[in-house]
Design a protein around this motif. Structure first.
Motif, PDB file in Angstrom:
ATOM      1  N   GLY A 226       0.858  -1.187   0.000  1.00 49.55           N
ATOM      2  CA  GLY A 226       0.000   0.000   0.000  1.00 49.55           C
ATOM      3  C   GLY A 226       0.887   1.226   0.000  1.00 49.55           C
ATOM      4  O   GLY A 226       2.024   1.187  -0.456  1.00 49.55           O
ATOM      5  N   ASP A 227       0.357   2.307   0.508  1.00 54.59           N
ATOM      6  CA  ASP A 227       1.172   3.495   0.740  1.00 54.59           C
ATOM      7  C   ASP A 227       0.657   4.185   1.983  1.00 54.59           C
ATOM      8  O   ASP A 227      -0.492   4.003   2.381  1.00 54.59           O
ATOM      9  N   VAL A 228       1.516   4.952   2.600  1.00 54.09           N
ATOM     10  CA  VAL A 228       1.209   5.512   3.922  1.00 54.09           C
ATOM     11  C   VAL A 228      -0.058   6.361   3.884  1.00 54.09           C
ATOM     12  O   VAL A 228      -0.944   6.226   4.741  1.00 54.09           O
ATOM     13  N   GLN A 229      -0.153   7.250   2.901  1.00 57.22           N
ATOM     14  CA  GLN A 229      -1.314   8.148   2.836  1.00 57.22           C
ATOM     15  C   GLN A 229      -2.614   7.370   2.712  1.00 57.22           C
ATOM     16  O   GLN A 229      -3.559   7.578   3.462  1.00 57.22           O
ATOM     17  N   MET A 230      -2.665   6.450   1.766  1.00 57.10           N
ATOM     18  CA  MET A 230      -3.890   5.694   1.533  1.00 57.10           C
ATOM     19  C   MET A 230      -4.216   4.782   2.706  1.00 57.10           C
ATOM     20  O   MET A 230      -5.379   4.659   3.120  1.00 57.10           O
ATOM     21  N   ASN A 231      -3.198   4.137   3.273  1.00 63.68           N
ATOM     22  CA  ASN A 231      -3.440   3.214   4.377  1.00 63.68           C
ATOM     23  C   ASN A 231      -3.922   3.925   5.627  1.00 63.68           C
ATOM     24  O   ASN A 231      -4.871   3.476   6.289  1.00 63.68           O
ATOM     25  N   LEU A 232      -3.297   5.058   5.972  1.00 61.31           N
ATOM     26  CA  LEU A 232      -3.747   5.811   7.142  1.00 61.31           C
ATOM     27  C   LEU A 232      -5.162   6.354   6.936  1.00 61.31           C
ATOM     28  O   LEU A 232      -5.976   6.369   7.873  1.00 61.31           O
ATOM     29  N   ALA A 233      -5.458   6.805   5.718  1.00 58.30           N
ATOM     30  CA  ALA A 233      -6.798   7.312   5.432  1.00 58.30           C
ATOM     31  C   ALA A 233      -7.833   6.205   5.537  1.00 58.30           C
ATOM     32  O   ALA A 233      -8.962   6.422   6.011  1.00 58.30           O
ATOM     33  N   SER A 234      -7.480   4.991   5.119  1.00 58.56           N
ATOM     34  CA  SER A 234      -8.405   3.862   5.210  1.00 58.56           C
ATOM     35  C   SER A 234      -8.698   3.504   6.661  1.00 58.56           C
ATOM     36  O   SER A 234      -9.836   3.189   7.024  1.00 58.56           O
ATOM     37  N   ILE A 235      -7.682   3.563   7.499  1.00 59.15           N
ATOM     38  CA  ILE A 235      -7.889   3.300   8.933  1.00 59.15           C
ATOM     39  C   ILE A 235      -8.799   4.355   9.540  1.00 59.15           C
ATOM     40  O   ILE A 235      -9.735   4.047  10.281  1.00 59.15           O
ATOM     41  N   ARG A 236      -8.552   5.619   9.197  1.00 59.53           N
ATOM     42  CA  ARG A 236      -9.353   6.714   9.755  1.00 59.53           C
ATOM     43  C   ARG A 236     -10.770   6.749   9.191  1.00 59.53           C
ATOM     44  O   ARG A 236     -11.749   6.869   9.952  1.00 59.53           O
ATOM     45  N   ASP A 237     -10.891   6.665   7.881  1.00 55.73           N
ATOM     46  CA  ASP A 237     -12.182   6.894   7.232  1.00 55.73           C
ATOM     47  C   ASP A 237     -13.047   5.641   7.146  1.00 55.73           C
ATOM     48  O   ASP A 237     -14.277   5.732   7.173  1.00 55.73           O
ATOM     49  N   ASP A 238     -12.410   4.467   7.021  1.00 54.38           N
ATOM     50  CA  ASP A 238     -13.166   3.226   6.816  1.00 54.38           C
ATOM     51  C   ASP A 238     -13.110   2.288   8.018  1.00 54.38           C
ATOM     52  O   ASP A 238     -13.760   1.239   8.003  1.00 54.38           O
ATOM     53  N   GLY A 239     -12.322   2.647   9.026  1.00 42.66           N
ATOM     54  CA  GLY A 239     -12.195   1.768  10.183  1.00 42.66           C
ATOM     55  C   GLY A 239     -11.448   0.485   9.880  1.00 42.66           C
ATOM     56  O   GLY A 239     -11.686  -0.547  10.523  1.00 42.66           O
ATOM     57  N   SER A 240     -10.553   0.503   8.904  1.00 36.39           N
ATOM     58  CA  SER A 240      -9.832  -0.702   8.495  1.00 36.39           C
ATOM     59  C   SER A 240      -8.999  -1.262   9.641  1.00 36.39           C
ATOM     60  O   SER A 240      -8.415  -0.525  10.436  1.00 36.39           O
ATOM     61  N   LYS A 241      -8.952  -2.585   9.690  1.00 33.19           N
ATOM     62  CA  LYS A 241      -8.233  -3.286  10.750  1.00 33.19           C
ATOM     63  C   LYS A 241      -6.930  -3.858  10.191  1.00 33.19           C
ATOM     64  O   LYS A 241      -6.851  -5.000   9.749  1.00 33.19           O
TER      65      LYS A 241
END
Length: 347
Positions: A226-241
């Motif tokens: 992945g990449d840092v920006q997309m992965n952090l945004a997914s955790i914040r916005d989508d609640g990704s685990k």
């Protein structure tokens, strides 16, 4: 982000702005019956939330609306290429080395951005593109991956058979970065040998990176790139685990590769001058002050300091060496490198 092909479609309508985020459906810069201009941006995906807020503010300031078409890094460039006889996009946003390919193929014109505060390496020597958000490659792991993967060799373990997937080099920006980083760390042949071994565990090709995030989050996959920006945004916005990590080399070092979102005004853009103004807005100090907090990326200006608190992109890469390739040199050997990769892995 981020390099996703036919990503989730998001239609956003607000009173402040008519911003539409779509996935691989056509968009055209237009002028309404009231005379208001609508610009079209073809963008590698991952910045949707940031675009929504910034383009709403831009329309409020200028009256110019922005329509965004999101797809994979290679796909958005391909669309611009195919539409040269009837250009649709005003602004192209994509990852390296795809923006360099677009420039080499004469798909861009002068960006109009001349700002000494743009960090070195974040703009083109010919002035045809400039970074709007800096970013880096990362990997993600599901919490059930125990022991948690730490090294490159860990990813070769039998526990990951059929549980690892990475996006395809030559198609996705993040996937291309995996190949380039391994070449940088191991040498070209050793990188191919490693990826050939990794095929035992790899699910198979993926033209996108973004669709791997939900698969890791729900446990279908244990590890993906992945990449840092997309992965952090997914955790914040989508609640990704999942958690981010950077594989360790035998000497204990961790290295990643810089992957900025680069933007350029397209050749034959329906609204070239307005596109240049939009690009200048995106790299302005006020907007760049929102990059770390809203986009979860790294600002491209030297006069903007990104916060380094928990869950910030700066904190995520602490202790990790960031390699910044000569992307034009990368482009020169990319086709041969991808062909060698395909031969070695069968992908």
């Amino acid at each position: 982000m981020r390099v996703r092909h036919l990503t989730r479609a998001v239609a956003v309508a607000t009173a402040a702005a008519a911003l539409t985020l779509t996935a691989a459906c056509g968009g055209t810069g237009t002028q309404s019956s009231s005379g208001a201009t609508t610009l079209t941006v073809y963008s590698a995906d991952g910045l949707g939330s940031w675009y929504k807020s910034q383009f709403a503010a831009y329309q409020k300031q200028t009256g110019v609306a922005v329509n965004v078409v999101e797809a994979g890094s290679g796909e958005v460039v391909s669309r611009v290429q195919k539409e040269q006889s009837n250009p649709q996009a005003d602004l192209l946003v994509t990852l390296p080395p795809f923006i360099q390919r677009a420039d080499a193929d004469k798909l861009l014109q002068s960006s109009g951005v001349q700002d000494a505060a743009i960090a070195q390496g974040n703009n083109a020597a010919d002035g045809n593109y400039v970074a709007i958000v800096d970013n880096t490659l990362s990997f993600i792991a599901n919490p059930s991956a125990q022991p948690a993967p730490r090294t490159w060799d860990d990813l070769l373990a039998s526990q990951y058979k059929g549980k690892i997937q990475y996006s395809t080099p030559g198609q996705a920006g993040d996937g291309t970065a995996v190949l380039l980083l391994l070449q940088h760390l191991m040498g070209n042949q050793q990188a191919l040998d490693y990826l050939a071994k990794l095929q035992t565990n790899n699910v198979g090709p993926s033209s996108t990176t973004g669709k791997l995030q939900p698969k890791v989050s729900n446990g279908e996959l244990l590890v993906a790139n992945g990449d840092v920006q997309m992965n952090l945004a997914s955790i914040r916005d989508d609640g990704s685990k999942f958690s981010l990590f950077f594989p360790v080399m035998p000497d204990g070092t961790r290295t990643t590769v810089s992957l900025p979102y680069f933007a350029g005004v397209t050749k034959g853009a329906p609204h070239a001058e307005e596109a240049k103004k939009l690009l200048a807005y995106l790299v302005s100090k006020d907007v760049q002050n929102t990059v770390a907090t809203d986009a979860l990326g790294i600002p491209v200006r030297t006069d903007v300091t990104a916060p380094n608190g928990p869950d910030s992109p700066v904190a995520a890469i602490k202790g990790v060496t960031v390699w910044r390739p000569d992307w034009n040199a990368v482009l020169g050997t990319l086709d041969a490198d991808v062909a060698a990769y395909q031969k070695a892995t069968g992908n």
